[in-house]
Write a protein that holds these residues in place. Structure first.
Motif, PDB file in Angstrom:
ATOM      1  N   ILE A   1      -9.608  33.931 -47.067  1.00  0.00           N
ATOM      2  CA  ILE A   1      -9.495  33.923 -48.957  1.00  0.00           C
ATOM      3  C   ILE A   1      -8.900  31.913 -48.312  1.00  0.00           C
ATOM      4  CG2 ILE A   1      -7.407  35.410 -49.157  1.00  0.00           C
ATOM      5  CD1 ILE A   1      -8.475  35.550 -52.552  1.00  0.00           C
ATOM      6  N   TYR A   2      -7.862  32.341 -47.189  1.00  0.00           N
ATOM      7  CA  TYR A   2      -7.091  31.213 -46.861  1.00  0.00           C
ATOM      8  C   TYR A   2      -7.555  30.481 -46.440  1.00  0.00           C
ATOM      9  CZ  TYR A   2      -3.468  34.776 -46.965  1.00  0.00           C
ATOM     10  OH  TYR A   2      -2.634  35.867 -47.729  1.00  0.00           O
ATOM     11  N   ARG A  34      -5.662  41.732 -47.042  1.00  0.00           N
ATOM     12  CA  ARG A  34      -6.069  40.749 -46.970  1.00  0.00           C
ATOM     13  C   ARG A  34      -6.542  41.832 -45.423  1.00  0.00           C
ATOM     14  NH1 ARG A  34      -3.883  36.122 -50.808  1.00  0.00           N
ATOM     15  NH2 ARG A  34      -4.947  37.101 -52.164  1.00  0.00           N
ATOM     16  N   PHE A  35      -7.898  42.207 -44.588  1.00  0.00           N
ATOM     17  CA  PHE A  35      -8.002  42.075 -43.438  1.00  0.00           C
ATOM     18  C   PHE A  35      -8.055  41.125 -42.570  1.00  0.00           C
ATOM     19  CE2 PHE A  35     -10.543  46.285 -45.213  1.00  0.00           C
ATOM     20  CZ  PHE A  35      -8.628  46.630 -45.348  1.00  0.00           C
ATOM     21  N   ASN A  65      -1.103  40.879 -46.727  1.00  0.00           N
ATOM     22  CA  ASN A  65      -2.272  40.794 -45.745  1.00  0.00           C
ATOM     23  C   ASN A  65      -2.124  41.406 -44.701  1.00  0.00           C
ATOM     24  OD1 ASN A  65      -2.656  38.526 -46.629  1.00  0.00           O
ATOM     25  ND2 ASN A  65      -0.768  37.525 -45.771  1.00  0.00           N
ATOM     26  N   VAL A  66      -3.344  42.291 -44.010  1.00  0.00           N
ATOM     27  CA  VAL A  66      -3.072  43.512 -43.355  1.00  0.00           C
ATOM     28  C   VAL A  66      -3.402  42.676 -41.878  1.00  0.00           C
ATOM     29  CG1 VAL A  66      -4.194  45.763 -42.379  1.00  0.00           C
ATOM     30  CG2 VAL A  66      -3.417  45.170 -44.896  1.00  0.00           C
ATOM     31  N   VAL A 106      -1.399  33.654 -39.948  1.00  0.00           N
ATOM     32  CA  VAL A 106      -1.415  34.440 -41.592  1.00  0.00           C
ATOM     33  C   VAL A 106      -0.188  35.398 -40.984  1.00  0.00           C
ATOM     34  CG1 VAL A 106      -1.929  36.319 -43.050  1.00  0.00           C
ATOM     35  CG2 VAL A 106      -3.181  34.387 -42.001  1.00  0.00           C
ATOM     36  N   LYS A 107       0.780  36.026 -41.611  1.00  0.00           N
ATOM     37  CA  LYS A 107       2.258  36.604 -41.496  1.00  0.00           C
ATOM     38  C   LYS A 107       1.704  37.660 -42.163  1.00  0.00           C
ATOM     39  CE  LYS A 107       7.254  36.216 -41.720  1.00  0.00           C
ATOM     40  NZ  LYS A 107       7.936  35.273 -41.893  1.00  0.00           N
ATOM     41  N   PRO A 108       2.368  39.504 -41.795  1.00  0.00           N
ATOM     42  CA  PRO A 108       1.556  40.070 -42.573  1.00  0.00           C
ATOM     43  C   PRO A 108       2.936  40.835 -43.303  1.00  0.00           C
ATOM     44  CG  PRO A 108       1.680  41.034 -40.268  1.00  0.00           C
ATOM     45  CD  PRO A 108       2.007  39.678 -40.080  1.00  0.00           C
TER      46      PRO A 108
END
Length: 299
Positions: free
Chosen positions: A114-115, A160-161, A220-221, A270-272
């Motif tokens: 999505i990002y 969000r995998f 975020n996963v 990405v950061k969870p």
């Protein structure tokens, strides 16, 4: 808890089922197959009313949809990827609304796609940018449909995998294969980010989201230590004791995979953040630990 799972036969669904059952939960799997047992309920066939067989549920998990890793991304396959997610989610929402008592939570699969792909930005759950490509639109529309369940009083979590590391499917076996054949090297520019996560942590994060009422909306996963593609490949080589030397240029990947090559030629950093803020403990927080677990027993 009684947990209804759509997409239980997939890579992530099988691991989620295992983790939930180990934690003592009852899992009911929605399936297209005509299976007569206590664990499965048939759905997505004309005339069926799965809600009658379900009766009640404490939670729903939606992992259903055509895999993005299977086949080339032709226009027809992209349509199947998109429509399978919309159709399954519509039916899941209908089932939830038909139950005598609504469950407390819906976990809906999503993806960091999505990002927008970017070599410099760092994304967390507060990031509002949405990619304009096929995957970005698919994930955005999927999340919006799932989030409509909030109007029915459900807590909705969109997991969000990132790039899921498993030997049983997904992209990772193909990423590791060249190294096993002594032919591994940098893919594309090597500067693209790989925000990865071990499949065990994916399943554990889903269970954590069910049990932790502080979590809602996008989550975020991904592991807390993403890598750029060059370093990701070098780490595979180091763990397998194989060279990292034969590059795979971008044009070759595009020839081999078509539009799907975007999965490995572009990436997001990405950061969870939500998982970390709520003290989720990753079993495999570093790439080295994840690869040691997956690869050293299978060299």
């Amino acid at each position: 808890m009684k947990i209804v799972l759509a997409g239980g036969s997939g890579l992530i669904g099988q691991k989620v089922t295992e983790v939930l059952q180990e934690a003592g939960h009852q899992v009911v799997i929605l399936t297209r197959k005509n299976v007569m047992d206590d664990q499965h309920v048939e759905w997505l066939s004309e005339g069926l009313l799965p809600e009658d067989a379900i009766g009640y549920a404490d939670a729903f998990i939606n992992l259903a949809g055509v895999s993005i890793n299977d086949g080339r991304w032709s226009e027809n396959h992209q349509r199947l990827i998109y429509e399978s997610r919309m159709t399954a989610t519509d039916e899941l929402l209908r089932i939830i609304r038909a139950l005598p008592k609504a469950p407390s939570i819906l976990i809906n699969a999503s993806a960091i796609g999505i990002y927008p792909a970017d070599k410099h930005k760092l994304y967390n759950e507060q990031s509002n940018e949405v990619a304009s490509d096929f995957l970005g639109k698919t994930v955005h529309d999927w999340e919006q449909k799932a989030l409509s369940a909030e109007k029915d009083g459900l807590r909705v979590v969109c997991t969000r995998f990132g790039v899921v590391l498993s030997l049983d499917g997904g992209a990772f076996p193909l990423m590791a294969l060249p190294y096993k054949l002594f032919a591994g090297g940098t893919v594309g520019t090597g500067k693209q980010w790989v925000s990865w996560v071990h499949i065990n942590d994916v399943a554990r994060a889903i269970l954590f989201a069910i049990e932790n009422r502080n979590l809602s909306g996008p989550v975020n996963v991904t592991a807390p230590s993403p890598k750029r593609m060059k370093e990701f490949g070098q780490t595979i080589g180091a763990v397998l004791r194989r060279p990292h030397w034969i590059p795979m240029p971008s044009f070759a990947m595009k020839l081999a995979l078509g539009k799907k090559s975007a999965l490995v030629l572009t990436g997001q950093h990405v950061k969870p953040e939500k998982l970390l803020e709520n003290d989720f403990e990753f079993s495999f927080p570093t790439l080295e630990s994840a690869l040691e677990n997956l690869l050293t027993k299978n060299v």
